[in-house]
Every structure is written in C-alpha cells, then in structure tokens.
Design an enzyme around this catalytic site. Structure first.
Site, PDB file in Angstrom:
ATOM      1  N   THR A 117       1.091  -1.031  -0.234  1.00 33.59           N
ATOM      2  CA  THR A 117       0.244  -0.175   0.144  1.00 33.59           C
ATOM      3  C   THR A 117       0.457   1.296  -0.344  1.00 33.59           C
ATOM      4  O   THR A 117       2.008   1.510   0.534  1.00 33.59           O
ATOM      5  CB  THR A 117      -0.743   0.309   1.133  1.00 33.59           C
ATOM      6  N   ASN A 118       0.470   2.736  -0.121  1.00 30.28           N
ATOM      7  CA  ASN A 118       1.234   3.539  -0.036  1.00 30.28           C
ATOM      8  C   ASN A 118       0.159   4.576   1.518  1.00 30.28           C
ATOM      9  O   ASN A 118      -0.470   4.855   1.194  1.00 30.28           O
ATOM     10  CB  ASN A 118       0.412   4.576  -1.093  1.00 30.28           C
ATOM     11  N   ILE A 119       1.432   5.179   1.575  1.00 27.81           N
ATOM     12  CA  ILE A 119       0.829   6.162   3.338  1.00 27.81           C
ATOM     13  C   ILE A 119       0.114   7.137   2.005  1.00 27.81           C
ATOM     14  O   ILE A 119       0.323   8.148   1.480  1.00 27.81           O
ATOM     15  CB  ILE A 119       1.894   6.479   3.732  1.00 27.81           C
ATOM     16  N   SER A 120      -1.306   6.423   2.407  1.00 30.59           N
ATOM     17  CA  SER A 120      -2.043   7.915   2.568  1.00 30.59           C
ATOM     18  C   SER A 120      -2.950   7.946   2.920  1.00 30.59           C
ATOM     19  O   SER A 120      -3.749   7.275   3.169  1.00 30.59           O
ATOM     20  CB  SER A 120      -2.594   7.998   0.832  1.00 30.59           C
TER      21      SER A 120
END
Lengths: 224, 224
Positions: free
Chosen positions: B38-41
């Site tokens: 995942t991405n940090i957001s």
C-alpha cells in the site's frame, strides 16, 4: 466516557491484579518514504479484547500498529509502526506481564533494503527482496519465565490444522482461530478457541461479545 | 449535517455547473488474502479537496481507496481497493467530467501473482515480483477529449524538478506538489502549485484551508 466508567464499575473483575501485555492492528514495513507492505487488520478485534480485559479488571498495555481507533477506556496504548518496533516495545515490557496476547497481524517479512527516497517508476517490473521479521509471539513464549501466552491465527483455509499446529509449535496456552473471510474488517467475528483440552467454537457475534467470550475462557483457565 | 448544508448555502459557487471526477486515498494491492502493498495516504487532503469543490458548487464524484473518513457533504463516493479497480471506475466516468483531479496515492506496482491462500512463512527470505499498474492520470490526460487535468506530486526531495516534470510529461494543466515530510498523515499541509505560468507556493495551513486555496486557483484558471 462517564458511561464507560459506569460499565466498568458494575462489571465483575475476574482478572483483577493481572497485568496483560498485548499487540493489535497491522504492522507497516516501509519500502520507501511513501510505500510499504502491510497486513489487512482493522484492529477492531484486538481493541475489543483490550477493552474487555480492562473491564474484567486487568491492567492492559496495548502495543498498537497504525489503526484509526480510539484507545479503549482504562487501556494504555503504545504506538508502533514496524514489526521490529513492535518487537522492541514488547520485549521492554514483557517482564512485568502475567499474560501476553498477540493479536496484531505482524508482517512476517520486511523489505531487505528501505529506499531513503521515493523510488521512481522506471521499467515494467520491480523485484522486492524481503527478509524475515522477528516472531514476537514465539520469542515471548520461549522466554525462561514466559507469561501465559495467547496467539491468534487468521487463516484462509485448514483452520483446525494451522491453529492447533501453532498452539503446539510455539508452545502457547491458547490460540484464537478464525477464517479471514469470517472476520476481517467487519464488526462481527466467528472464532474457535484451541487449548490443551481441545477446540471450543464460539458462536458468531459482535467483536465486543466475542471478546467477552475469550476473556471468560481465559479467566477460567487462569483460575485452575 | 444541517451545519454543512448552511455552510454550503452561504458559499459563493464559482464552480457551479462543473463536473469533477477525482481520486483519493491509497490503493491496496493484495499479495495474498491477508497481506498487501500500500501507499501512505490518510486520504485527508483528497477528502478536504472534494469537500471544497462541492462547496464551490461542483458536482463531485470521488473514487476512493480504503480510508477511515466520512463522505463529505454533497460528494458521491465510489469505493475501490486496487489501482486496476480505480482505473476502471475512472474510465467509466471520465467522459462526463469537465475536470479530473488525481489525488490518490496509486500503487505504481502490484504483485505479479496473487496467492489464493495465505503464504506460510518458510525460509529466511521471500522475493516478490511486481509489475506496473496503469498510470490513470497520464491515460486520462492523453484522451482525445481530455478534461482539465490536475495531478498531485508527493516527493521526498527535488519537489520543483519532479512536480514541473510531471506537469510537462503527463501534459497536465496543474500539479499540486508537496514534500512528504510536510503533509503525510497530518492535518496541515504545505503545497506549491505548478502551472504553465510557473510555481505558486501556498502558506502552510490546515488541509481544509489548503483545499480552499487550490479551488480558488483552479476557479481562476477555468475563468480565463
């Protein structure tokens, strides 16, 4: 939270005097400053269990990965991000704990190298080399003066085999097993408790009720 | 949300009649049933912008990755998990949009093979082979009848170079750039707007105020 204080005051305290160290939520293993590997875990089951343990009179320390949940009444939360941070936070505190409960979905692997800057996309593919993270629960259970150890097993198949295998391989006192399709992310869960006496299925219920069921079973085991 | 309806009623409507399609949040790319990349957001910047656009009178469709945020007043949310799901949801709707804004932190890569069952840990390492995801923003911007396209660039370094490079390479009308250390996860942000006329830094402010600043700039660009 006057209501929570009232609920707490009216509750029986079978775990009064017990110190519980537990983990919950996912861990997050950075690939670079904006990407990482994580596990699916809302933290709801762990937080419900932390709350039920505190209501039952235990002193609860909750080492938590990144989740969007409030700290339950009467629980001390310590925030971590990676498996190695969680490992360190557990090892610092486990000497004082009578009971250890590993609910967190700890990442088994982390990227071997963490890029200091955002990886730019070039090319059609990318190979990530991963390395093993510490197995926190197994390490706690093998301590010379190990606490009473409870594990969780979230499986996509063969729950009985994997969960009772985990009980024996890691020398735990209790394993709470569930099929991922039964509990992940939702507000209800269906679990089976595995201990030396065998397996004990609990009915599908809200995570709050399932947590109360686990605490009741735990209190009975500690009584003996 | 009587308050939100009142705020909306009292607001000037510079974007009345405009249809905005936008993306926000991270994407989640499964490795197996319990793990993923995942991405940090947190989704906070995108949701704040969706709200500001709706308050400015736009009809807003928000294609959102997994976040723990409520749908802003007046916004239609479509939930997705992976980059490919987000791509499909955008392509189905982009024909009706006057403006497209890609705020989502879309995973550039996904695992080449998704394991149907939970991968058991064996061995000390694991190699993940990743393959490229579609570049949603670039694809939208290169459509024959492309909408007015706004991109976001979250960088850990060289913001000016990367953000103005993105503006030109993807042929966008506007790029909102920020350094990841300035905005990720928090409630404030500091951004720089890049367009054909040059760069326009906005002061550090709450994400709500930054969103209002972006909408004001956008409305001015659309006026001309």
């Amino acid at each position: 939270t006057i209501v929570e204080a009232l609920i707490s005051a009216l509750q029986a305290k079978p775990l009064a005097g017990h110190t519980v160290l537990m983990t919950a939520g996912p861990t997050y293993e950075p690939i670079d400053p904006v990407r990482g590997i994580t596990n699916i875990s809302s933290g709801k089951m762990g937080y419900a269990l932390a709350r039920a343990l505190a209501l039952a009179g235990a002193k609860v320390q909750l080492i938590s990965g990144p989740v969007a949940l409030p700290v339950p009444y009467g629980v001390e939360r310590i925030d971590v991000q990676t498996a190695r941070e969680m490992h360190q936070a557990v090892m610092q505190r486990v000497g004082q704990a009578r009971i250890f409960i590993g609910v967190a979905a700890v990442a088994d692997f982390r990227p071997l190298d963490v890029a200091a800057d955002k990886i730019k996309k070039t090319g059609d593919g990318l190979t990530l080399n991963l390395t093993r993270n510490p197995d926190i629960l197994a390490e706690v259970a093998s301590l010379p003066a190990a606490p009473f150890c409870v594990g969780f097993a979230a499986e996509s198949q063969n729950l009985d085999t994997y969960a009772s295998g985990k009980l024996q391989a890691k020398r735990l006192q209790l394993v709470v097993g569930n099929l991922v399709q039964d509990g992940m992310g939702g507000d209800t869960n269906q679990v089976v408790l595995f201990d030396a006496a065998g397996s004990h299925p609990l009915p599908r219920a809200s995570k709050t009720e399932v947590a109360t069921g686990i605490v009741a079973h735990l209190a009975k085991m500690l009584e003996v």
